[in-house]
Design a protein around this motif. Structure first.
Motif, PDB file in Angstrom:
ATOM      1  N   UNK A  75       0.613  -0.784   0.235  1.00 51.30           N
ATOM      2  CA  UNK A  75       0.297   0.003  -0.193  1.00 51.30           C
ATOM      3  C   UNK A  75       0.877   1.236  -0.281  1.00 51.30           C
ATOM      4  N   UNK A 100      -0.091   3.473  -4.197  1.00 50.53           N
ATOM      5  CA  UNK A 100      -1.761   3.220  -3.485  1.00 50.53           C
ATOM      6  C   UNK A 100      -2.964   4.156  -4.153  1.00 50.53           C
ATOM      7  N   UNK A 117     -12.081   8.056   6.553  1.00 51.70           N
ATOM      8  CA  UNK A 117     -10.734   7.729   7.364  1.00 51.70           C
ATOM      9  C   UNK A 117      -9.690   9.145   7.578  1.00 51.70           C
ATOM     10  N   UNK A 118      -9.732   9.368   6.701  1.00 45.36           N
ATOM     11  CA  UNK A 118      -9.408  10.874   6.738  1.00 45.36           C
ATOM     12  C   UNK A 118     -10.052  12.103   7.858  1.00 45.36           C
ATOM     13  N   UNK A 134       5.997   3.144   7.088  1.00 45.50           N
ATOM     14  CA  UNK A 134       6.675   2.979   5.275  1.00 45.50           C
ATOM     15  C   UNK A 134       5.424   3.708   5.058  1.00 45.50           C
ATOM     16  N   UNK A 135       5.901   4.412   4.063  1.00 44.05           N
ATOM     17  CA  UNK A 135       4.884   5.561   3.555  1.00 44.05           C
ATOM     18  C   UNK A 135       3.583   4.448   3.167  1.00 44.05           C
ATOM     19  N   UNK A 136       2.602   4.644   3.987  1.00 46.98           N
ATOM     20  CA  UNK A 136       1.793   4.029   3.152  1.00 46.98           C
ATOM     21  C   UNK A 136       0.473   4.572   3.023  1.00 46.98           C
ATOM     22  N   UNK A 137      -0.754   3.502   3.238  1.00 46.90           N
ATOM     23  CA  UNK A 137      -1.845   4.219   3.915  1.00 46.90           C
ATOM     24  C   UNK A 137      -1.985   4.590   5.667  1.00 46.90           C
ATOM     25  N   UNK A 138      -1.060   3.871   6.252  1.00 48.57           N
ATOM     26  CA  UNK A 138      -1.040   3.749   7.491  1.00 48.57           C
ATOM     27  C   UNK A 138      -0.561   5.848   8.236  1.00 48.57           C
ATOM     28  N   UNK A 139       0.279   6.104   7.175  1.00 46.29           N
ATOM     29  CA  UNK A 139       0.721   6.804   7.249  1.00 46.29           C
ATOM     30  C   UNK A 139       0.667   8.463   6.647  1.00 46.29           C
ATOM     31  N   UNK A 140      -1.122   8.132   5.687  1.00 42.12           N
ATOM     32  CA  UNK A 140      -1.493   8.855   5.992  1.00 42.12           C
ATOM     33  C   UNK A 140      -2.733   9.342   6.222  1.00 42.12           C
ATOM     34  N   UNK A 198       0.051  10.912   9.845  1.00 38.24           N
ATOM     35  CA  UNK A 198      -0.160  12.525   9.188  1.00 38.24           C
ATOM     36  C   UNK A 198      -0.484  13.446   9.309  1.00 38.24           C
TER      37      UNK A 198
END
Lengths: 207, 268
Positions: free
Chosen positions: A180, A185, B29-30, B182-188, B191
């Motif tokens: 992801x 993504x 989610x956002x 890592x810079x993925x969904x979780x990082x969105x 942040x």
């Protein structure tokens, strides 16, 4: 291992409903394809860059010619058809990397990683998939899906395929990399995708 | 926040944290990350549901047991009339939250003790439950049941609410300080969740807990915050950062610890 990259920019881009060709749509001020070209150029393991265009994307072709990029013109009848045509046209009988032109967060480092994974897996093809829920949770669209080991994923469009197999025929054994990571993504199919990606990417990376 | 935006925020938060069919919007989610400072409020609501469910179960089961005891067979009424509602309430809370956080706890357990980080992440992503995952999840949830079981009749309702509020507050803490794997969904999510107004969450938590527990609420907030920091460290060691699993596990562990904490204080 160095591989050539094919940037796929011949699609109709119907879902975005814009007058501007999709690869040329500005994303945070810079055309989508320019971001993808920059990523490909900064990758250490990419030997050369081709841009695959069609009659649907004449302006994209023009812009890429200005940048002195190699153009491979195809019918624009879809991703797989265009890819096959390009492989036959250029007689690419070795592994090639395909990159869609609608991934604004793509980086050279990510592409290098994909090439390393392809080498390590030792199959004739590697597909990069994104979990469906990762896209859906952000409200992003999914343009095409594919099944891997019984689970459906969003197709990222970043693939490595051994052109030799395409030219000679036969069964292609595919490995998968499921992630992801923001590089794959955020893909842009619709105006809403573009808005979501602009809003969120600004927050997490310098872009 | 305008009125419309506030309504959307609450709807999205409920959709994010529970299975209540509120009709989530596309970017829930956002919105949830942006409005993470309201997590304790949703925790309060979940706790209220849990508290009422407990009282209902307790009432019904005591009467049923009393009836059985009088007319059929002699059974340990005192024990069962507390233990059964405790188990049922925890089950209710797990279902109400869609087992999302519970799943994070299982994944954390799955990953603990595996040699390298890559394998740990892989096992957390895989759809499996190993004996370690099951063990950690059962242990933590058993602690929560034990906490509810040992609470006295006067405190139990408020304690269930407080434990949900504090668990959500620990989620705020870990999300606020955590770095993504890592810079993925979780990082969105992480942040977006980093915002100084998150401090409001701690005051909200105190205000919700105060009517039930008085100044003990501040100790609970301190405990919850320490847990958030500790879980961030655990996440860093196990997964190399904070993942969705870690945030979920924090909720489950937070609930259990706070219930035990309040039960301990009320016994002493």
């Amino acid at each position: 291992m160095k591989v050539p990259a094919l940037i796929m920019a011949g699609g109709k881009g119907r879902r975005i409903g814009s007058k501007i060709e999709k690869p040329l749509l500005p994303f945070l001020g810079k055309p989508l394809i320019e971001r993808v070209i920059e990523a490909a150029r900064s990758a250490k393991n990419i030997s050369e860059i081709y841009v695959v265009t069609s009659d649907y994307t004449p302006q994209t072709e023009e812009e890429c010619l200005k940048k002195k990029l190699k153009i491979l013109k195809t019918d624009g009848k879809g991703y797989h058809n265009d890819l096959k045509q390009a492989i036959i046209k250029e007689k690419l009988n070795f592994p090639i990397l395909t990159i869609p032109s609608d991934l604004p967060a793509l980086t050279g480092r990510f592409l290098d990683k994909i090439i390393r994974i392809f080498e390590r897996k030792g199959k004739n093809a590697l597909a990069v998939f994104v979990p469906l829920e990762s896209r859906e949770l952000l409200g992003l669209s999914v343009s095409s899906k594919d099944e891997f080991e019984g689970i459906l994923y969003a197709v990222s469009g970043v693939n490595i395929i051994n052109g030799k197999k395409t030219l000679n025929g036969g069964k292609i054994e595919t490995a998968a990399y499921i992630t992801d990571e923001i590089e794959v993504l955020f893909n842009i199919n619709t105006q809403k995708d573009l808005d979501i990606a602009e809003k969120n990417l600004k927050r997490i990376v310098e872009i | 926040m305008s009125k419309m935006k506030t309504i959307k925020a609450f709807r999205d938060l409920l959709a994010f944290l529970t299975i209540i069919p509120v009709g989530k919007t596309d970017d829930f989610v956002i919105t949830s990350a942006e409005a993470i400072f309201l997590f304790p409020l949703i925790g309060g609501f979940i706790g209220l549901m849990g508290g009422l469910y407990f009282l209902g179960c307790n009432f019904l089961i005591s009467h049923i047991l009393e009836f059985i005891n009088k007319s059929i067979i002699s059974i340990p009424t005192d024990f069962l009339s507390k233990f059964l509602p405790a188990v049922m309430t925890l089950a209710f809370l797990l279902v109400l939250t869609g087992l999302q956080h519970f799943d994070g706890l299982v994944d954390l357990g799955n990953a603990i003790g595996i040699g390298n980080m890559k394998d740990r992440r892989a096992v957390a992503h895989a759809w499996v439950v190993t004996y370690k995952g099951a063990l950690l999840a059962i242990f933590i949830e058993f602690l929560a049941v034990l906490g509810i079981f040992f609470l006295d009749a006067q405190t139990v309702f408020g304690a269930i609410i407080a434990s949900e509020v504090a668990a959500k507050l620990a989620m705020v803490t870990i999300s606020w300080i955590g770095k993504p794997t890592h810079t993925g969904l979780g990082s969105v999510f992480l942040e977006t969740a980093k915002n100084n107004r998150n401090i409001i969450a701690y005051f909200l938590a105190f205000l919700i807990m105060f009517p039930f527990l008085g100044l003990m609420g501040s100790w609970i907030i301190i405990t919850s915050t320490i847990l958030g920091f500790l879980m961030e460290k655990v996440g860093k060691i196990v997964f190399g950062g904070v993942s969705g699993d870690m945030i979920g596990a924090t909720n489950e562990i937070g609930r259990a610890i706070i219930l035990i904490f309040i039960a301990g204080v009320s016994i002493l």
